[in-house]
Design a protein around this motif. Structure first.
Motif, PDB file in Angstrom:
ATOM      1  N   GLY A 189       1.443 -20.369  53.495  1.00 35.88           N
ATOM      2  CA  GLY A 189       0.934 -19.907  54.776  1.00 35.88           C
ATOM      3  C   GLY A 189      -0.407 -19.211  54.616  1.00 35.88           C
ATOM      4  N   ARG A 190      -1.143 -19.149  55.691  1.00 35.62           N
ATOM      5  CA  ARG A 190      -2.472 -18.526  55.645  1.00 35.62           C
ATOM      6  C   ARG A 190      -2.410 -17.042  55.975  1.00 35.62           C
ATOM      7  NH1 ARG A 190      -3.277 -23.588  57.936  1.00 35.62           N
ATOM      8  NH2 ARG A 190      -4.729 -24.935  56.813  1.00 35.62           N
ATOM      9  N   GLN A 191      -1.323 -16.608  56.553  1.00 39.25           N
ATOM     10  CA  GLN A 191      -1.217 -15.222  56.966  1.00 39.25           C
ATOM     11  C   GLN A 191       0.117 -14.656  56.488  1.00 39.25           C
ATOM     12  OE1 GLN A 191      -1.701 -15.397  61.202  1.00 39.25           O
ATOM     13  NE2 GLN A 191      -3.934 -15.576  61.101  1.00 39.25           N
ATOM     14  N   GLY A 192       0.220 -13.336  56.579  1.00 36.16           N
ATOM     15  CA  GLY A 192       1.474 -12.694  56.220  1.00 36.16           C
ATOM     16  C   GLY A 192       1.456 -12.156  54.801  1.00 36.16           C
ATOM     17  N   ASN A 193       2.184 -11.077  54.595  1.00 35.29           N
ATOM     18  CA  ASN A 193       2.215 -10.437  53.286  1.00 35.29           C
ATOM     19  C   ASN A 193       2.849 -11.313  52.221  1.00 35.29           C
ATOM     20  OD1 ASN A 193       0.946  -8.174  54.275  1.00 35.29           O
ATOM     21  ND2 ASN A 193       2.854  -7.059  54.677  1.00 35.29           N
ATOM     22  N   PHE A 194       3.864 -12.110  52.602  1.00 34.35           N
ATOM     23  CA  PHE A 194       4.537 -12.955  51.616  1.00 34.35           C
ATOM     24  C   PHE A 194       3.551 -13.952  51.013  1.00 34.35           C
ATOM     25  CE2 PHE A 194       7.131 -16.304  49.898  1.00 34.35           C
ATOM     26  CZ  PHE A 194       8.277 -15.684  49.447  1.00 34.35           C
ATOM     27  N   SER A 195       2.758 -14.605  51.851  1.00 35.14           N
ATOM     28  CA  SER A 195       1.808 -15.594  51.332  1.00 35.14           C
ATOM     29  C   SER A 195       0.726 -14.920  50.497  1.00 35.14           C
ATOM     30  CB  SER A 195       1.179 -16.390  52.481  1.00 35.14           C
ATOM     31  OG  SER A 195       0.465 -15.538  53.354  1.00 35.14           O
ATOM     32  N   ARG A 196       0.295 -13.700  50.887  1.00 35.25           N
ATOM     33  CA  ARG A 196      -0.700 -12.987  50.100  1.00 35.25           C
ATOM     34  C   ARG A 196      -0.148 -12.633  48.725  1.00 35.25           C
ATOM     35  NH1 ARG A 196      -2.736  -8.625  54.665  1.00 35.25           N
ATOM     36  NH2 ARG A 196      -3.518 -10.151  56.180  1.00 35.25           N
ATOM     37  N   ALA A 200      -1.183 -13.900  44.836  1.00 38.72           N
ATOM     38  CA  ALA A 200      -1.407 -12.967  43.722  1.00 38.72           C
ATOM     39  C   ALA A 200      -0.520 -13.315  42.535  1.00 38.72           C
ATOM     40  CB  ALA A 200      -1.146 -11.534  44.180  1.00 38.72           C
ATOM     41  N   LEU A 201       0.733 -13.654  42.799  1.00 36.54           N
ATOM     42  CA  LEU A 201       1.650 -14.018  41.724  1.00 36.54           C
ATOM     43  C   LEU A 201       1.173 -15.270  41.007  1.00 36.54           C
ATOM     44  CD1 LEU A 201       5.179 -13.429  43.319  1.00 36.54           C
ATOM     45  CD2 LEU A 201       3.946 -11.950  41.745  1.00 36.54           C
ATOM     46  N   ARG A 202       0.699 -16.245  41.759  1.00 35.60           N
ATOM     47  CA  ARG A 202       0.217 -17.478  41.123  1.00 35.60           C
ATOM     48  C   ARG A 202      -0.983 -17.192  40.229  1.00 35.60           C
ATOM     49  NH1 ARG A 202       1.334 -19.899  46.223  1.00 35.60           N
ATOM     50  NH2 ARG A 202      -0.862 -19.935  46.804  1.00 35.60           N
ATOM     51  N   ARG A 203      -1.857 -16.287  40.678  1.00 31.67           N
ATOM     52  CA  ARG A 203      -3.024 -15.971  39.848  1.00 31.67           C
ATOM     53  C   ARG A 203      -2.599 -15.256  38.573  1.00 31.67           C
ATOM     54  NH1 ARG A 203      -8.614 -12.580  41.002  1.00 31.67           N
ATOM     55  NH2 ARG A 203      -9.379 -12.859  38.880  1.00 31.67           N
ATOM     56  N   ILE A 204      -1.719 -14.272  38.702  1.00 27.76           N
ATOM     57  CA  ILE A 204      -1.239 -13.570  37.505  1.00 27.76           C
ATOM     58  C   ILE A 204      -0.545 -14.554  36.570  1.00 27.76           C
ATOM     59  CG2 ILE A 204       0.327 -11.782  36.648  1.00 27.76           C
ATOM     60  CD1 ILE A 204      -0.108 -10.304  39.302  1.00 27.76           C
ATOM     61  N   THR A 216      -8.868  -5.552  41.999  1.00 29.20           N
ATOM     62  CA  THR A 216      -9.412  -6.838  42.431  1.00 29.20           C
ATOM     63  C   THR A 216      -8.341  -7.679  43.115  1.00 29.20           C
ATOM     64  OG1 THR A 216     -11.037  -6.829  40.638  1.00 29.20           O
ATOM     65  CG2 THR A 216     -10.558  -8.949  41.667  1.00 29.20           C
ATOM     66  N   LEU A 217      -7.146  -7.711  42.545  1.00 30.77           N
ATOM     67  CA  LEU A 217      -6.044  -8.449  43.169  1.00 30.77           C
ATOM     68  C   LEU A 217      -5.744  -7.905  44.561  1.00 30.77           C
ATOM     69  CD1 LEU A 217      -3.606  -8.793  40.126  1.00 30.77           C
ATOM     70  CD2 LEU A 217      -4.954 -10.614  41.176  1.00 30.77           C
ATOM     71  N   ALA A 218      -5.779  -6.582  44.703  1.00 32.85           N
ATOM     72  CA  ALA A 218      -5.526  -5.972  46.012  1.00 32.85           C
ATOM     73  C   ALA A 218      -6.614  -6.362  47.010  1.00 32.85           C
ATOM     74  CB  ALA A 218      -5.451  -4.455  45.865  1.00 32.85           C
ATOM     75  N   GLN A 219      -7.869  -6.362  46.568  1.00 33.51           N
ATOM     76  CA  GLN A 219      -8.972  -6.756  47.450  1.00 33.51           C
ATOM     77  C   GLN A 219      -8.824  -8.204  47.892  1.00 33.51           C
ATOM     78  OE1 GLN A 219     -12.521  -5.919  45.227  1.00 33.51           O
ATOM     79  NE2 GLN A 219     -12.376  -3.683  45.498  1.00 33.51           N
ATOM     80  N   GLU A 220      -8.439  -9.075  46.950  1.00 31.65           N
ATOM     81  CA  GLU A 220      -8.261 -10.486  47.289  1.00 31.65           C
ATOM     82  C   GLU A 220      -7.130 -10.686  48.288  1.00 31.65           C
ATOM     83  OE1 GLU A 220      -7.710 -12.358  43.524  1.00 31.65           O
ATOM     84  OE2 GLU A 220      -9.855 -12.366  43.036  1.00 31.65           O
ATOM     85  N   ALA A 221      -6.141  -9.794  48.234  1.00 39.28           N
ATOM     86  CA  ALA A 221      -5.033  -9.856  49.193  1.00 39.28           C
ATOM     87  C   ALA A 221      -5.361  -9.122  50.489  1.00 39.28           C
ATOM     88  CB  ALA A 221      -3.779  -9.253  48.565  1.00 39.28           C
ATOM     89  N   SER A 224      -5.072  -2.381  50.581  1.00 39.01           N
ATOM     90  CA  SER A 224      -5.367  -1.241  49.724  1.00 39.01           C
ATOM     91  C   SER A 224      -4.517  -1.357  48.461  1.00 39.01           C
ATOM     92  CB  SER A 224      -5.047   0.063  50.449  1.00 39.01           C
ATOM     93  OG  SER A 224      -3.651   0.191  50.662  1.00 39.01           O
ATOM     94  N   VAL A 225      -4.884  -0.623  47.419  1.00 43.71           N
ATOM     95  CA  VAL A 225      -4.114  -0.673  46.176  1.00 43.71           C
ATOM     96  C   VAL A 225      -2.680  -0.209  46.419  1.00 43.71           C
ATOM     97  CG1 VAL A 225      -3.897   0.299  43.857  1.00 43.71           C
ATOM     98  CG2 VAL A 225      -6.134  -0.415  44.696  1.00 43.71           C
ATOM     99  N   SER A 226      -2.503   0.832  47.211  1.00 50.19           N
ATOM    100  CA  SER A 226      -1.145   1.333  47.470  1.00 50.19           C
ATOM    101  C   SER A 226      -0.322   0.323  48.272  1.00 50.19           C
ATOM    102  CB  SER A 226      -1.198   2.672  48.204  1.00 50.19           C
ATOM    103  OG  SER A 226      -1.855   2.532  49.451  1.00 50.19           O
ATOM    104  N   ALA A 227      -0.954  -0.320  49.263  1.00 48.12           N
ATOM    105  CA  ALA A 227      -0.234  -1.339  50.043  1.00 48.12           C
ATOM    106  C   ALA A 227       0.106  -2.545  49.177  1.00 48.12           C
ATOM    107  CB  ALA A 227      -1.070  -1.768  51.243  1.00 48.12           C
ATOM    108  N   PHE A 228      -0.818  -2.908  48.283  1.00 50.19           N
ATOM    109  CA  PHE A 228      -0.569  -4.029  47.374  1.00 50.19           C
ATOM    110  C   PHE A 228       0.630  -3.725  46.477  1.00 50.19           C
ATOM    111  CE2 PHE A 228      -1.258  -6.315  43.365  1.00 50.19           C
ATOM    112  CZ  PHE A 228      -1.430  -7.610  43.823  1.00 50.19           C
ATOM    113  N   HIS A 229       0.655  -2.534  45.887  1.00 49.72           N
ATOM    114  CA  HIS A 229       1.785  -2.136  45.043  1.00 49.72           C
ATOM    115  C   HIS A 229       3.097  -2.184  45.830  1.00 49.72           C
ATOM    116  CE1 HIS A 229       0.547  -0.758  40.996  1.00 49.72           C
ATOM    117  NE2 HIS A 229      -0.650  -0.628  41.552  1.00 49.72           N
ATOM    118  N   HIS A 230       3.066  -1.666  47.063  1.00 55.61           N
ATOM    119  CA  HIS A 230       4.284  -1.623  47.878  1.00 55.61           C
ATOM    120  C   HIS A 230       4.797  -3.032  48.164  1.00 55.61           C
ATOM    121  CE1 HIS A 230       7.119  -0.511  51.047  1.00 55.61           C
ATOM    122  NE2 HIS A 230       6.556  -1.443  51.796  1.00 55.61           N
ATOM    123  N   ASN A 231       3.911  -3.920  48.620  1.00 49.18           N
ATOM    124  CA  ASN A 231       4.336  -5.282  48.959  1.00 49.18           C
ATOM    125  C   ASN A 231       4.716  -6.081  47.728  1.00 49.18           C
ATOM    126  OD1 ASN A 231       3.917  -5.904  52.007  1.00 49.18           O
ATOM    127  ND2 ASN A 231       2.144  -4.673  51.446  1.00 49.18           N
TER     128      ASN A 231
END
Length: 300
Positions: A189-196, A200-204, A216-221, A224-231
């Motif tokens: 999907g193009r939107q939504g936290n799951f697709s973001r 990120a998982l595919r890149r890692i 950088t991963l958080a910016q690409e998603a 914020s860094v805290s939101a990225f960690h949470h999701n």
């Protein structure tokens, strides 16, 4: 673990046994399709699965991820929508081995199928809703029939070459319309936290040996860094750094077991600068040192 009688797919068992006479995981002539055979019960251990559809012929597996657990057997297939480390135990069927087949799930194929599906009205649910990265799904006759045809075609090199990719496509299509189809849709999907998070998982997963920067991963998603960690933790039940560590350790495990490389070479190839740090973290994950783990798994 329950002692109830396990379901068996007799025809699929027969076909896999012809192709997989010994224990292990074997690549087939169809890219990404692998066969699995385990001859003894195995206790709960850390594993790493790439995206795929796992269909069991006989025996049972239990997968554990955070507070969740799933059973998959001849009546229930497993869908893994993103590359994920978790824990798993295996039960054989009485005196008969555990047997299964894995069909890969490729993001490009998912996109292609969804483009075709969504051109038709009433072609199935288009909203992704709540999603989880792995789940077991009751196996219907249509998916079972496609898996049987794929396993039969593996017996013949020409049929594997010509028909195999189309049968993989059909199986992924059937899974898209099944109970875990929303997670497969969300992956591309193009939107939504799951697709973001899936991106990120595919890149890692593909760049695990390089220096990966969480900011950088958080910016690409677009987080914020805290939101990225949470999701990230909400999806994987672990932090980005722990996820990266598990990938590196499992990739090193495969290098040592399958390619026969040394501990220091494996550590270096997956991104560790210190072999001693690698050995310590490997032992924490697998319960044995790298040398002891590979020695216990190698025949003879």
């Amino acid at each position: 673990m329950t002692t109830s009688v396990l379901p068996v797919n007799a025809e699929l068992s027969r076909l896999i046994l012809q192709l997989q006479p010994r224990p292990g995981v074997t690549d087939t002539s169809v890219p990404g399709v692998t066969l699995m055979r385990v001859d003894e019960d195995t206790a709960r251990i850390p594993v790493f699965y790439e995206p795929g559809i796992f269909v069991i012929a006989q025996g049972r597996k239990m997968g554990y991820l955070g507070e969740h657990n799933w059973q998959y057997d001849a009546a229930n297939y497993l869908v893994m929508s993103v590359p994920l480390p978790f824990e798993c135990e295996t039960r054989v069927h009485g005196k008969e081995p555990f047997l299964g087949i894995k069909v890969p799930v490729d993001a490009g194929l998912l996109r292609e199928l969804l483009l075709q599906i969504e051109t038709l009205p009433d072609a199935g649910p288009s909203d992704v809703g709540a999603t989880i990265p792995m789940a077991s799904v009751a196996q219907g006759d249509t998916l079972n029939d496609a898996v049987l045809r794929l396993t039969r075609c593996l017996q013949n090199p020409l049929e594997s070459h010509v028909l195999g990719p189309q049968l993989v496509r059909e199986i992924v299509f059937r899974a898209l319309l099944g109970g875990q189809g929303t997670a497969l849709r969300a992956v591309v999907g193009r939107q939504g936290n799951f697709s973001r998070m899936a991106r990120a998982l595919r890149r890692i997963h593909t760049e695990y040996a390089s220096e990966l920067d969480i900011e950088t991963l958080a910016q690409e998603a677009n987080m914020s860094v805290s939101a990225f960690h949470h999701n990230f933790k909400e999806m994987t039940f672990t932090s980005p750094l722990q996820y990266l560590k598990r990938i590196r350790l499992h990739k090193a495990w495969m290098l040592m077991l399958q390619d026969g490389v040394s501990v220091s070479v494996a550590a270096n190839r997956v991104g560790y600068e210190s072999p001693s740090q690698f050995s310590r973290e490997f032992k924490r994950c697998f319960g044995r040192s790298p040398v002891a783990e590979i020695g216990a798994l190698q025949p003879g």
